[in-house]
Design an enzyme around this catalytic site. Structure first.
Site, PDB file in Angstrom:
ATOM      1  N   ARG A  51     -28.747 -55.870 -90.240  1.00  0.00           N
ATOM      2  CA  ARG A  51     -28.855 -56.550 -88.734  1.00  0.00           C
ATOM      3  C   ARG A  51     -29.040 -55.376 -87.770  1.00  0.00           C
ATOM      4  O   ARG A  51     -29.679 -55.578 -86.819  1.00  0.00           O
ATOM      5  CB  ARG A  51     -27.619 -57.457 -88.370  1.00  0.00           C
ATOM      6  CG  ARG A  51     -27.723 -58.013 -87.021  1.00  0.00           C
ATOM      7  CD  ARG A  51     -26.817 -59.153 -86.948  1.00  0.00           C
ATOM      8  NE  ARG A  51     -25.506 -59.042 -87.476  1.00  0.00           N
ATOM      9  CZ  ARG A  51     -24.354 -58.641 -87.148  1.00  0.00           C
ATOM     10  NH1 ARG A  51     -24.270 -57.917 -85.981  1.00  0.00           N
ATOM     11  NH2 ARG A  51     -23.245 -58.682 -87.565  1.00  0.00           N
ATOM     12  N   TYR A 103     -46.254 -69.873 -70.436  1.00  0.00           N
ATOM     13  CA  TYR A 103     -46.010 -70.431 -71.528  1.00  0.00           C
ATOM     14  C   TYR A 103     -44.775 -71.384 -71.618  1.00  0.00           C
ATOM     15  O   TYR A 103     -43.753 -71.116 -71.180  1.00  0.00           O
ATOM     16  CB  TYR A 103     -45.623 -69.138 -72.688  1.00  0.00           C
ATOM     17  CG  TYR A 103     -45.425 -69.991 -74.093  1.00  0.00           C
ATOM     18  CD1 TYR A 103     -46.448 -70.082 -74.636  1.00  0.00           C
ATOM     19  CD2 TYR A 103     -44.225 -69.836 -74.622  1.00  0.00           C
ATOM     20  CE1 TYR A 103     -46.324 -70.545 -76.091  1.00  0.00           C
ATOM     21  CE2 TYR A 103     -44.055 -70.391 -75.940  1.00  0.00           C
ATOM     22  CZ  TYR A 103     -45.095 -70.687 -76.836  1.00  0.00           C
ATOM     23  OH  TYR A 103     -44.811 -71.076 -78.037  1.00  0.00           O
ATOM     24  N   ASP A 175     -45.525 -60.523 -70.480  1.00  0.00           N
ATOM     25  CA  ASP A 175     -45.817 -61.096 -71.602  1.00  0.00           C
ATOM     26  C   ASP A 175     -47.418 -60.685 -71.873  1.00  0.00           C
ATOM     27  O   ASP A 175     -48.497 -61.025 -71.213  1.00  0.00           O
ATOM     28  CB  ASP A 175     -45.863 -62.633 -71.577  1.00  0.00           C
ATOM     29  CG  ASP A 175     -46.103 -63.311 -72.889  1.00  0.00           C
ATOM     30  OD1 ASP A 175     -46.651 -62.570 -73.769  1.00  0.00           O
ATOM     31  OD2 ASP A 175     -45.564 -64.392 -72.941  1.00  0.00           O
ATOM     32  N   LYS A 200     -48.735 -63.865 -83.006  1.00  0.00           N
ATOM     33  CA  LYS A 200     -50.256 -64.178 -82.948  1.00  0.00           C
ATOM     34  C   LYS A 200     -50.991 -63.057 -83.209  1.00  0.00           C
ATOM     35  O   LYS A 200     -51.315 -62.751 -84.324  1.00  0.00           O
ATOM     36  CB  LYS A 200     -50.158 -64.407 -81.224  1.00  0.00           C
ATOM     37  CG  LYS A 200     -49.202 -65.366 -80.535  1.00  0.00           C
ATOM     38  CD  LYS A 200     -49.236 -66.671 -81.311  1.00  0.00           C
ATOM     39  CE  LYS A 200     -48.035 -67.402 -80.674  1.00  0.00           C
ATOM     40  NZ  LYS A 200     -47.885 -67.649 -79.486  1.00  0.00           N
TER      41      LYS A 200
END
Ligand SMILES: *Cc1c(COP(=O)(O)O)cnc(C)c1O
Length: 376
Positions: A51, A103, A175, A200
């Site tokens: 982690r 978005y 973004d 993406k």
């Protein structure tokens, strides 16, 4: 310890990694959650627990930092986890300026989660510098840019907005999912934070969810690292490996996809069944010159308004042969989506809008496909 270990012990010890000193050309996937501590208490490569850090994540983060020309990069289990981390680095009572064409899940995140935590926000027309200036409040700590925006491909002038942010002691986040670092580098344009949904174009094959943040400021980087570690929305080693693999062909794919999209947008723009094309590469796009200045290419996303009602528009999205009707974008395969019905009731996306993610297929086939379905 002379006695031969028993079966159960052999089963554990016999599979220990004996190939540590080999140098595989392709990075292996390090699934190990934990790393052996040295006798002096230190850890080789500072690897303790997965982690905190992991070889596949470290490699991915260092790669993304270089691609965006930033000092620090952090990978997350989704684009939304990266965005949430940025918002969590703010303090309660802060005010955020968001694009009105943001978005849609980010708007929902603000409404459903962060409003309760007393983060306030305004949705602003980000192509209008004066509107942004007017929206700044004494407690505004972050201005969020999405350029090109989703789904209307509005272009914001990143360097002008970043300058205004810095005059007012406000952080500027971009973004950069739709432009990709191949076509646009917001840190070089003056932004403080860059965020990507690596689901993406980075991944590029529609098979992995991920997100990342890149920045230069040490103090903010420490804060982001601490949230990443403690809230734990980290990507798995396999996810990191897939995204790193995608990065190797990112440039090739984005250039080809952009070339295809440029041609398709110009074809659609002339078609009588298309009411309007949203594509920054068209001279008629209201921010065409800004896009030309701040991007190295116009990208591979197009939105169109169909000359027809909602039902007809939706139908077209299901009839195309090489554009799969599905959400998401940035993969090698072309996709098309009726956006309003995905965004839900409060969406202000036009009912006849279809969003197109252009892939790497042959452009002649892609254009022929649209020609065919638009002959209704
Ligand atoms: C997909 C997307 C996101 C969200 O990313 P996930 O990986 O789905 O969590 C954020 N911003 C933009 C512009 C996107 O396209």
């Amino acid at each position: 310890m002379k006695a031969k270990p028993k079966f159960e012990t052999i089963a554990i010890k016999s599979i220990e990694n004996r190939f540590k000193s080999s140098e595989p050309v392709s990075t292996p996937i390090y699934l190990s959650t934990t790393y052996k501590r040295n006798n002096d208490g230190s850890y080789a490569n500072d690897l303790i627990y997965s982690r905190n850090d992991n070889p596949n994540r470290k490699i991915l983060e260092q790669s993304i930092a270089q691609l965006e020309n930033g000092k620090y990069a952090f990978a997350f289990s989704s684009g939304m986890a990266a965005i949430t981390t940025i918002f969590q680095s703010l303090k309660t009572g802060d005010h955020i300026i968001l694009p009105n064409d943001i978005y849609y899940a980010i708007k929902k995140l603000m409404q459903d989660v962060f409003k309760r935590w007393n983060l306030t926000y305004d949705l602003i027309e980000m192509t209008n510098i004066n509107a942004i200036k007017k929206a700044i409040k004494p407690n505004t700590s972050l201005i969020w840019i999405e350029s090109p925006s989703n789904p209307q491909l509005k272009i914001s002038d990143i360097s002008s907005i970043a300058k205004m942010c810095h005059k007012n002691n406000i952080k500027c986040a971009v973004d950069n999912t739709w432009a990709t670092p191949v076509l646009q580098n917001p840190l070089e344009l003056g932004a403080d934070i860059v965020m990507h949904s690596s689901t993406k174009y980075f991944g590029g094959h529609s098979d992995v969810i991920g997100g990342c943040i890149v920045l230069n400021d040490k103090e903010l980087a420490d804060k982001i690292k601490s949230i990443q570690l403690l809230s734990g929305a980290v990507p798995s080693p396999f996810d990191c490996w897939l995204i790193a693999r995608g990065i190797q062909t990112l440039h090739l794919r984005v250039m080809k996809q952009t070339e295809n999209a440029f041609k398709l947008a110009h074809f659609l723009d002339k078609h009588p069944k298309i009411e309007k094309v949203y594509y920054p590469g068209l001279r008629s796009h209201p921010q065409h010159l800004i896009a030309d200045k701040q991007q190295k290419g116009f990208g591979a996303m197009i939105s169109v308004l169909i000359n027809g009602n909602e039902e007809e528009s939706f139908k077209i999205s299901t009839k195309l042969k090489y554009f799969t009707a599905a959400t998401s974008l940035g993969g090698v395969e072309s996709l098309v989506e009726h956006r309003k019905s995905v965004e839900g009731k409060n969406s202000n996306t036009p009912a006849n809008l279809l969003r197109i993610s252009v892939g790497i297929e042959h452009i002649d086939d892609l254009i022929a496909d649209w020609k065919n379905v638009l002959s209704f």
